[in-house]
Design an enzyme around this catalytic site. Structure first.
Site, PDB file in Angstrom:
ATOM      1  CE1 TYR A   1      -3.948   2.227   0.842  1.00  0.00           C
ATOM      2  CE2 TYR A   1      -2.343   3.379   2.198  1.00  0.00           C
ATOM      3  CZ  TYR A   1      -3.576   3.345   1.582  1.00  0.00           C
ATOM      4  OH  TYR A   1      -4.434   4.418   1.688  1.00  0.00           O
TER       5      TYR A   1
ATOM      6  CG  MET B   1      -9.956   0.718   2.929  1.00  0.00           C
ATOM      7  SD  MET B   1      -9.079   1.540   1.570  1.00  0.00           S
ATOM      8  CE  MET B   1      -7.933   2.545   2.493  1.00  0.00           C
TER       9      MET B   1
HETATM   10  N1  LIG Z   1      -9.512   6.094   4.997  1.00  0.00           N
HETATM   11  C1  LIG Z   1      -8.291   6.531   5.195  1.00  0.00           C
HETATM   12  O1  LIG Z   1      -7.842   6.722   6.339  1.00  0.00           O
HETATM   13  C2  LIG Z   1      -7.389   6.808   4.018  1.00  0.00           C
HETATM   14  C3  LIG Z   1      -6.136   7.374   4.281  1.00  0.00           C
HETATM   15  C4  LIG Z   1      -5.301   7.659   3.219  1.00  0.00           C
HETATM   16  C5  LIG Z   1      -5.703   7.400   1.919  1.00  0.00           C
HETATM   17  N2  LIG Z   1      -6.920   6.836   1.692  1.00  0.00           N
HETATM   18  C6  LIG Z   1      -7.287   6.577   0.299  1.00  0.00           C
HETATM   19  O2  LIG Z   1      -8.537   7.155   0.010  1.00  0.00           O
HETATM   20  C7  LIG Z   1      -9.160   6.414  -1.032  1.00  0.00           C
HETATM   21  C8  LIG Z   1     -10.579   6.046  -0.603  1.00  0.00           C
HETATM   22  O3  LIG Z   1     -10.489   5.207   0.549  1.00  0.00           O
HETATM   23  P1  LIG Z   1     -11.700   5.051   1.594  1.00  0.00           P
HETATM   24  O4  LIG Z   1     -11.087   5.001   2.925  1.00  0.00           O
HETATM   25  O5  LIG Z   1     -12.764   6.028   1.282  1.00  0.00           O
HETATM   26  O6  LIG Z   1     -12.158   3.551   1.250  1.00  0.00           O
HETATM   27  P2  LIG Z   1     -13.604   2.952   0.947  1.00  0.00           P
HETATM   28  O7  LIG Z   1     -13.403   1.469   0.931  1.00  0.00           O
HETATM   29  O8  LIG Z   1     -14.622   3.508   1.858  1.00  0.00           O
HETATM   30  O9  LIG Z   1     -13.890   3.461  -0.535  1.00  0.00           O
HETATM   31  C9  LIG Z   1     -13.119   2.991  -1.601  1.00  0.00           C
HETATM   32  C10 LIG Z   1     -14.002   2.819  -2.825  1.00  0.00           C
HETATM   33  O10 LIG Z   1     -13.171   2.342  -3.910  1.00  0.00           O
HETATM   34  C11 LIG Z   1     -13.905   1.326  -4.588  1.00  0.00           C
HETATM   35  N3  LIG Z   1     -12.997   0.424  -5.303  1.00  0.00           N
HETATM   36  C12 LIG Z   1     -12.180  -0.524  -4.799  1.00  0.00           C
HETATM   37  N4  LIG Z   1     -11.549  -1.161  -5.768  1.00  0.00           N
HETATM   38  C13 LIG Z   1     -11.959  -0.613  -6.940  1.00  0.00           C
HETATM   39  C14 LIG Z   1     -11.663  -0.837  -8.299  1.00  0.00           C
HETATM   40  N5  LIG Z   1     -10.802  -1.798  -8.686  1.00  0.00           N
HETATM   41  N6  LIG Z   1     -12.247  -0.053  -9.227  1.00  0.00           N
HETATM   42  C15 LIG Z   1     -13.137   0.897  -8.872  1.00  0.00           C
HETATM   43  N7  LIG Z   1     -13.482   1.146  -7.600  1.00  0.00           N
HETATM   44  C16 LIG Z   1     -12.883   0.402  -6.642  1.00  0.00           C
HETATM   45  C17 LIG Z   1     -14.674   0.609  -3.462  1.00  0.00           C
HETATM   46  O11 LIG Z   1     -15.750  -0.154  -3.982  1.00  0.00           O
HETATM   47  C18 LIG Z   1     -15.101   1.782  -2.612  1.00  0.00           C
HETATM   48  O12 LIG Z   1     -16.361   2.305  -3.021  1.00  0.00           O
HETATM   49  C19 LIG Z   1      -8.257   5.203  -1.300  1.00  0.00           C
HETATM   50  O13 LIG Z   1      -7.414   5.470  -2.402  1.00  0.00           O
HETATM   51  C20 LIG Z   1      -7.455   5.100  -0.035  1.00  0.00           C
HETATM   52  O14 LIG Z   1      -6.207   4.460  -0.235  1.00  0.00           O
HETATM   53  C21 LIG Z   1      -7.767   6.533   2.715  1.00  0.00           C
END
Ligand SMILES: NC(=O)c1ccc[n+]([C@@H]2O[C@H](COP(=O)([O-])OP(=O)(O)OC[C@H]3O[C@@H](n4cnc5c(N)ncnc54)[C@H](O)[C@@H]3O)[C@@H](O)[C@H]2O)c1
Length: 275
Positions: free
Chosen positions: A145, A182
């Site tokens: 990641y 997530m």
């Molecule tokens: N939540 C955190 O603390 C955090 C921190 C840093 C970065 N991020 C990043 O933010 C982004 C969103 O994360 P989140 O926490 O909202 O997660 P989440 O799981 O709530 O949302 C992620 C979304 O991406 C979709 N997804 C997954 N694989 C996919 C694919 N192959 N094609 C299309 N859609 C796909 C999922 O269905 C989901 O709707 C990610 O890139 C994650 O790495 C999150």
């Protein structure tokens, strides 16, 4: 945009629609996609099934935006998973590759196809990539990641430089701990409490906070801002290891100030502060 059906992505859709954008949101999960967009006006938001690791899907996502709303002004490459986890010597190659396919290839494909459309429109446009503070050190996320997010950071820089001549801006946003589906997977409230304890700003970072940064970067107004990565982390990355506080030297908590002369032989200056 991608990954719009949940968490941060859904927060971004809500914010962009409130700001007057028309949004086409791609997501791989048909169930959450349908649930998430039931409450939006179909004239503002379209949900599209899309796997960001598949080039035809991403190309179709961009084409749908153009068909539905006439043009593309911004691409938000947000979709993500936590991906491969475990000791490095036990990691499965297929799991490593799958993680990179979503997090790094997905951002590449979104950038590629949005850029094609921006160029077809005569230039201009904004790309916002979802990075993470896990890109910046070795202690924040799982190996694959973090490495994939570091790739997103660098792709943001290289494409910002490459596309500047076409007035296409490329920026990134790096969230810290945002309590989304997530983030919560396999965790409970005790993890939420621990995450907040590590964050200098003692208020949870939300999807709306991240969406605020995305909305700023999506807008054409900050015309000279390209190649940046904005941390939305309540000060976690600013505090770094937080070593000073952990060793009891938090400057904000000291009741003295002055000048420490070290081992120079000169006398140090110590002022006792009024409490
Ligand atoms: N939540 C955190 O603390 C955090 C921190 C840093 C970065 N991020 C990043 O933010 C982004 C969103 O994360 P989140 O926490 O909202 O997660 P989440 O799981 O709530 O949302 C992620 C979304 O991406 C979709 N997804 C997954 N694989 C996919 C694919 N192959 N094609 C299309 N859609 C796909 C999922 O269905 C989901 O709707 C990610 O890139 C994650 O790495 C999150």
């Amino acid at each position: 945009m991608t990954g719009g059906a949940s968490g941060i992505g859904l927060g971004i859709v809500e914010r962009l629609v409130a700001d007057g954008w028309k949004v086409v949101a791609g997501d791989i999960n048909p169930v959450t996609l349908e649930q998430a967009f039931a409450s939006f006006d179909a004239g503002d938001v379209a949900g599209v099934g899309c796997d960001v690791s598949v080039e035809d899907d991403v190309a179709r996502l961009v084409a749908t935006a153009v068909e539905r709303f006439g043009r593309l002004d911004c691409m938000v490459n947000n979709a993500g998973i936590s991906g491969a986890f475990g000791p490095i010597h036990e990691l499965d190659v297929a799991h490593w590759d799958f993680t990179f396919a979503i997090l790094a290839r997905g951002v590449f494909l979104g950038t590629k196809h949005a850029t094609r459309q921006f160029l077809a429109q005569g230039g201009g446009g904004s790309i916002v990539n979802m990075c993470s503070i896990a890109a910046w050190d070795g202690g924040t996320g799982p190996q694959a990641y973090s490495a994939a997010k570091a790739a997103v950071q660098n792709l943001t820089w290289s494409t910002a430089a490459e596309l500047a001549a076409h007035r296409i801006r490329v920026n990134a946003v790096a969230p810290g701990s945002v309590i989304t589906p997530m983030w919560m997977k396999g965790r409970d409230q005790s993890h939420v409490d621990q995450a907040l304890a590590l964050q200098p700003v003692k208020e949870p970072t939300t999807s709306a906070h991240v969406a605020e940064a995305v909305a700023f970067l999506a807008d054409p107004e900050p015309a000279m801002i390209t190649g940046t990565c904005v941390a939305v982390d309540g000060g976690i990355s600013a505090a770094g290891t937080d070593l000073a506080r952990r060793l009891g030297n938090n400057p904000g908590a000291l009741r003295i100030s002055g000048l420490n002369m070290g081992t120079s032989g000169a006398k140090s200056v110590v002022n006792v502060l009024d409490s």
